[in-house]
Write a protein that holds these residues in place. Structure first.
Motif, mmCIF file in Angstrom:
data_model
loop_
_atom_site.group_PDB
_atom_site.id
_atom_site.type_symbol
_atom_site.label_atom_id
_atom_site.label_comp_id
_atom_site.label_asym_id
_atom_site.label_seq_id
_atom_site.Cartn_x
_atom_site.Cartn_y
_atom_site.Cartn_z
ATOM 1 N N ASN A 6 94.130 113.461 -53.833
ATOM 2 C CA ASN A 6 94.708 113.351 -52.497
ATOM 3 C C ASN A 6 95.872 112.372 -52.487
ATOM 4 O O ASN A 6 96.891 112.591 -51.826
ATOM 5 C CB ASN A 6 93.615 112.915 -51.520
ATOM 6 C CG ASN A 6 94.084 113.025 -50.076
ATOM 7 O OD1 ASN A 6 94.855 113.918 -49.739
ATOM 8 N ND2 ASN A 6 93.631 112.117 -49.229
ATOM 9 N N ALA A 7 95.725 111.285 -53.278
ATOM 10 C CA ALA A 7 96.768 110.255 -53.309
ATOM 11 C C ALA A 7 98.006 110.721 -54.074
ATOM 12 O O ALA A 7 99.137 110.380 -53.709
ATOM 13 C CB ALA A 7 96.220 108.977 -53.955
ATOM 14 N N THR A 8 97.801 111.495 -55.102
ATOM 15 C CA THR A 8 98.939 111.884 -55.947
ATOM 16 C C THR A 8 99.581 113.194 -55.527
ATOM 17 O O THR A 8 100.798 113.361 -55.599
ATOM 18 C CB THR A 8 98.490 112.014 -57.412
ATOM 19 O OG1 THR A 8 97.391 112.931 -57.475
ATOM 20 C CG2 THR A 8 98.057 110.667 -57.970
ATOM 21 N N ARG A 9 98.778 114.173 -55.065
ATOM 22 C CA ARG A 9 99.336 115.495 -54.765
ATOM 23 C C ARG A 9 99.304 115.835 -53.281
ATOM 24 O O ARG A 9 99.744 116.900 -52.883
ATOM 25 C CB ARG A 9 98.547 116.565 -55.545
ATOM 26 C CG ARG A 9 98.674 116.431 -57.050
ATOM 27 C CD ARG A 9 98.199 117.695 -57.750
ATOM 28 N NE ARG A 9 96.760 117.885 -57.553
ATOM 29 C CZ ARG A 9 95.831 117.404 -58.368
ATOM 30 N NH1 ARG A 9 96.192 116.703 -59.428
ATOM 31 N NH2 ARG A 9 94.552 117.624 -58.140
ATOM 32 N N GLY A 10 98.730 114.978 -52.474
ATOM 33 C CA GLY A 10 98.684 115.243 -51.030
ATOM 34 C C GLY A 10 97.612 116.209 -50.647
ATOM 35 O O GLY A 10 97.544 116.652 -49.493
ATOM 36 N N SER A 11 96.749 116.572 -51.571
ATOM 37 C CA SER A 11 95.630 117.458 -51.262
ATOM 38 C C SER A 11 94.417 116.960 -52.034
ATOM 39 O O SER A 11 94.539 116.325 -53.072
ATOM 40 C CB SER A 11 95.948 118.909 -51.644
ATOM 41 O OG SER A 11 96.128 119.009 -53.035
ATOM 42 N N SER A 12 93.252 117.266 -51.528
ATOM 43 C CA SER A 12 92.028 116.745 -52.140
ATOM 44 C C SER A 12 91.601 117.547 -53.369
ATOM 45 O O SER A 12 90.677 117.163 -54.071
ATOM 46 C CB SER A 12 90.890 116.749 -51.120
ATOM 47 O OG SER A 12 90.660 118.079 -50.667
ATOM 48 N N GLY A 13 92.284 118.654 -53.662
ATOM 49 C CA GLY A 13 91.960 119.452 -54.840
ATOM 50 C C GLY A 13 90.693 120.273 -54.631
ATOM 51 O O GLY A 13 90.135 120.379 -53.541
ATOM 52 N N SER A 14 90.223 120.826 -55.725
ATOM 53 C CA SER A 14 89.069 121.719 -55.690
ATOM 54 C C SER A 14 87.763 120.935 -55.555
ATOM 55 O O SER A 14 87.670 119.778 -55.957
ATOM 56 C CB SER A 14 89.045 122.557 -56.964
ATOM 57 O OG SER A 14 87.870 123.305 -57.025
ATOM 58 N N VAL A 15 86.755 121.623 -54.983
ATOM 59 C CA VAL A 15 85.436 120.996 -54.866
ATOM 60 C C VAL A 15 84.499 121.540 -55.944
ATOM 61 O O VAL A 15 83.280 121.440 -55.838
ATOM 62 C CB VAL A 15 84.829 121.249 -53.465
ATOM 63 C CG1 VAL A 15 85.647 120.560 -52.391
ATOM 64 C CG2 VAL A 15 84.697 122.754 -53.194
#
Length: 803
Positions: A714-723
């Protein structure tokens, strides 16, 4: 005429056209006189028939044509002479003219060549009429033909004589058979004609300028069959039995062959002798025949002729096994071996390839005729070594090819390398091969072992085998690494690895000696080879460990020759050698394999030591992150299966393993390694390893790492990524939930399901179809377990999967 012939040979570029013109003129002369001869024959005019036939035959007196063109002209005249012979026969049958008078009459022809052709023609009719013994007419004709000493004209004249007389020889069972001595006369006639023809044929080589020697050789080669047909006629005479062949025919032929001192004639005629006379004759006259070879000219290709003789006799032995005692009786092998030695001594300039080719043929003969005599085979190899001694390694590719054929022959015949290992001179021959060919031969040997599934079962034989294939298992002197093709090298080393698996002995002590012998050789092979050969040795040794473990009784103790403990010591030294490659990933895998085997043998200190070495490699040598991931999962999987460790040792190893897992570079990798560690604390089939608290701690730690990975994304790409990581952890929870771990409750699972849903519904969440499918599949599994009922179904009943 000889001067004219020489002039023809020195024609300028237009000479070929002139020769065609001269041939055309000769054919025209033959046709014109043949026309008038036929007209005289039709009118029964004998005087004119003889006149025009003599004029027709005079065209054959030319010296201006090459042998090839002269043959064309001769065949035109020959066809006409057959018609004339039929006329003479008919005339004598009707009584119009006595054959004796006719025989006298044709001798009055003006020129000697037409006279002799006519004489041969009437002579054929004379023999047919049986008014005189065939032997007398034939003797007269063969003597008369001495009148033509021009090589080309004389050859064709005598060829004509041979042609018209071959069915009129006084042979046994022939209508022309005379008294008991007549068969000798028939043989004498053919031999005399052969000897004179050969002299004429050889003389052709010495006419004309030296610069056209090669051309004359080619022209003579075209005429060789004219001479060779005499030997064929001899072989067809029924009366030539073995005794006559031995006492008369062969000595006379060989005398002429040796005395002519012409390399072309000697090569061709020796080949003719071998081809036209029966095999049993060759076998019974072997000493006489072989005695001629050392007397031949140095330029004669003796190896080809001798090889053909040996091939023919070996085929004879193969097709007629009942004659094998005869080979022993006449000592065929000893005579061939002695003859080859004399030929090599006599021809000091014979190249190495020629000598080796002879030994290849002798070995082939030996293997086919005396396959059970290994001493003969070794004797041939020893003779080859003697010839090669004093030479450096062979650089002649043809000689090298023959050496490979020599070495391959025993392998193909016996289909068993063990037999070849009994030949003391076999490795000595291999020493003369260059490095590249030594490798090729080593591959051939290994392929033979693989093809025939040969089991090599003693350390002594393996020592000898590895000496033969040393080109593959260590760097040879002078070998350049940069010359080596990488793919070829891999294939070679893989073949060595396969070979190691073929080594076996049911006796444990001998098998241990085999392993020690193999270890000694492969550890000297250099770092590049170890990655291919060490694994094979390790798994062969582990096979022996399993056999020892399976046997009844105690296998421990210092007095026992082969024990698992001793084998593990060898394995430790062997795997340690990989550190010089370096190949830490391979070494780690092998250490873990050994640790598992030691576990099955109840050798806790040994197993612990192998794990220790694996951990040292992991810490100090494996730096690549992908390699670390693979290694940590291998360690986890192996450690899970271990049941020999006490509490202290197991705690130490599991603590190290979980510590390594948490220190992987990437968070997702950390998470997966940590939740895999949970299996180290709960196993179904082992008492005492059921620590639910530590299982839960591993899973919670994995959740924390997964959450940290989400935050980092979230900090690096602006999204929380996959769960996906959360879903994977959920599946681990479900696994241990079914195992009945009290710390894993349905509440914990419910909370984790809700956490996953929350993360999915987050604004920063990235939609991933594969993750959705994974989660849906997990929820369906829970519902399936509910519907299945039973104890598991009751446990799942309180988990709510609906959103």
């Amino acid at each position: 005429m000889a001067a004219a012939s020489a002039a023809v040979r020195m024609l300028p570029d237009g000479g070929a056209d002139d020769e065609e013109r001269w041939l055309a003129e000769g054919i025209a002369g033959v046709q014109q006189n043949a026309f008038y001869m036929h007209r005289a024959l039709d009118s029964n005019n004998l005087k004119d028939a003889l006149k025009y036939s003599a004029q027709m035959l005079s065209e054959l007196r030319t010296s201006r044509l090459s042998p090839h063109k002269y043959y064309e002209l001769y065949m035109r005249a020959f066809d006409e002479m057959r018609k004339l012979e039929m006329f003479f026969r008919e005339e004598t049958r009707r009584g119009s003219c006595s054959v004796v008078d006719l025989y006298e009459l044709v001798q009055h022809a003006g020129n000697v060549l037409p006279r002799l052709y006519l004489l041969c023609t009437v002579g054929s009719v004379y023999i047919k009429s049986k008014e005189a013994p065939a032997k007398d007419v034939l003797k007269d004709l063969v003597e008369m033909c001495r009148g033509i000493q021009h090589p080309l004209r004389g050859l064709f004249l005598r060829s004509y004589l041979s042609q018209i007389s071959r069915d009129k020889l006084p042979d046994i069972g022939s209508e022309y058979e005379g008294d008991a001595e007549s068969i000798n006369d028939a043989v004498e006639f053919v031999l005399q004609n052969f000897i004179e023809m050969n002299k004429l044929w050889v003389r052709m080589q010495h006419q004309g300028p030296v610069r056209e020697k090669e051309k004359r050789g080619k022209e003579r080669n075209e005429l060789r069959d004219l001479v060779g047909k005499n030997l064929h006629v001899l072989s067809q005479i029924e009366g030539v039995d073995l005794d006559m062949y031995k006492e008369t025919v062969l000595p006379r032929i060989l005398e002429q062959v040796v005395n002519c001192k012409d390399d072309l004639a000697q090569f061709y005629l020796m080949d003719c002798i071998i081809q036209v006379f029966p095999d049993e004759y060759h076998l019974q006259t072997l000493e006489t025949l072989l005695s001629a070879f050392p007397q031949l000219q140095p330029s004669v290709d003796i190896k080809t002729v001798l090889s053909q003789l040996m091939d023919r006799l070996s085929n004879y032995a193969a097709s007629s096994p009942e004659v094998l005692p005869e080979f022993l009786q006449v000592e065929a092998f000893a005579k061939f071996s002695n003859a080859i030695g004399k030929v090599i001594e006599a021809q000091l300039d014979m190249p190495v390839v020629g000598a080796v080719t002879l030994y290849v043929s002798l070995l082939t003969f030996t293997l086919r005729v005396h396959p059970d005599r290994l001493d003969y085979v070794d004797q041939v190899l020893g003779a080859c070594v003697k010839k090669l001694s004093g030479n450096a390694r062979l650089e002649d590719s043809r000689a090298t090819k023959q050496i490979v054929a020599l070495l391959s022959a025993p392998l193909e015949k016996y289909s068993n390398i063990v037999t070849a290992l009994e030949l003391s001179n076999y490795p000595r021959v291999m020493d003369y091969l260059d490095n590249a060919t030594t490798k090729v031969m080593a591959v051939v040997i290994i392929q033979s072992i693989m093809k025939n599934t040969t089991c090599i079962s003693t350390s002594d034989k393996i020592e000898a085998l590895f000496d033969l294939i040393k080109g593959l298992i260590k760097d040879m002197d002078g070998a350049q690494d940069d010359e080596l093709d990488e793919e070829d090298f891999k294939e070679e080393q893989n073949s060595v690895a396969r070979l190691i698996h073929m080594l076996h002995n049911d006796d444990h002590e001998e098998m241990l000696k085999i392993l020690c012998t193999v270890q000694k050789h492969i550890l000297l092979g250099g770092p590049k080879r170890l990655t291919f050969t060490v694994p094979s040795l390790v798994f062969s040794a582990l096979k022996l460990v399993r056999r020892l473990q399976a046997q009844d009784g105690d296998v421990t103790g210092e007095d026992v020759p082969a024990t698992p403990k001793k084998i593990f010591q060898i394995l430790h030294q062997t795997i340690e050698a990989l550190s010089c490659v370096p190949s830490p990933e391979l070494a780690l895998r092998l250490y873990l394999q050994c640790a598992e085997a030691a576990n099955d043998c109840d050798l806790e200190p040994v197993a612990y030591e192998f794990f220790t070495q694996a951990f040292i490699l992991y810490e100090e040598e494996i730096a690549d992150s992908k390699a670390q991931i693979t290694a940590i999962h291998l360690i986890i999987g192996t450690l899970q299966r271990m049941n020999i460790f006490g509490v202290e040792n197991r705690d130490t190893l599991t603590h190290k393993t979980t510590g390594y897992s948490a220190k992987l570079l990437k968070k997702p990798d950390q998470c997966r390694a940590v939740y895999a560690c949970s299996h180290l604390f709960w196993t179904d089939d082992q008492d005492g390893i059921m620590d639910g608290e530590r299982v839960l701690l591993c899973l919670k730690r994995a959740l924390r790492i997964a959450n940290a990975a989400q935050q980092m994304a979230n900090a690096t790409r602006g999204s929380s990524g996959s769960v996906t990581l959360f879903i994977e952890i959920l599946n681990k929870y479900l696994y241990f939930f079914e195992k009945g771990i009290p710390q894993i409750t349905n509440t914990v699972i419910q909370d984790l399901i809700e956490l996953i849903r929350t993360e999915k519904q987050s604004d920063n969440s990235v939609a991933d179809p594969s993750t959705e499918a994974f989660f849906s599949s997990t929820l369906r599994y829970i519902e399936f377990q509910k519907q299945k009922g039973g104890n598991i179904g009751e446990k799942y009943e309180q988990i709510n999967t609906s959103s």
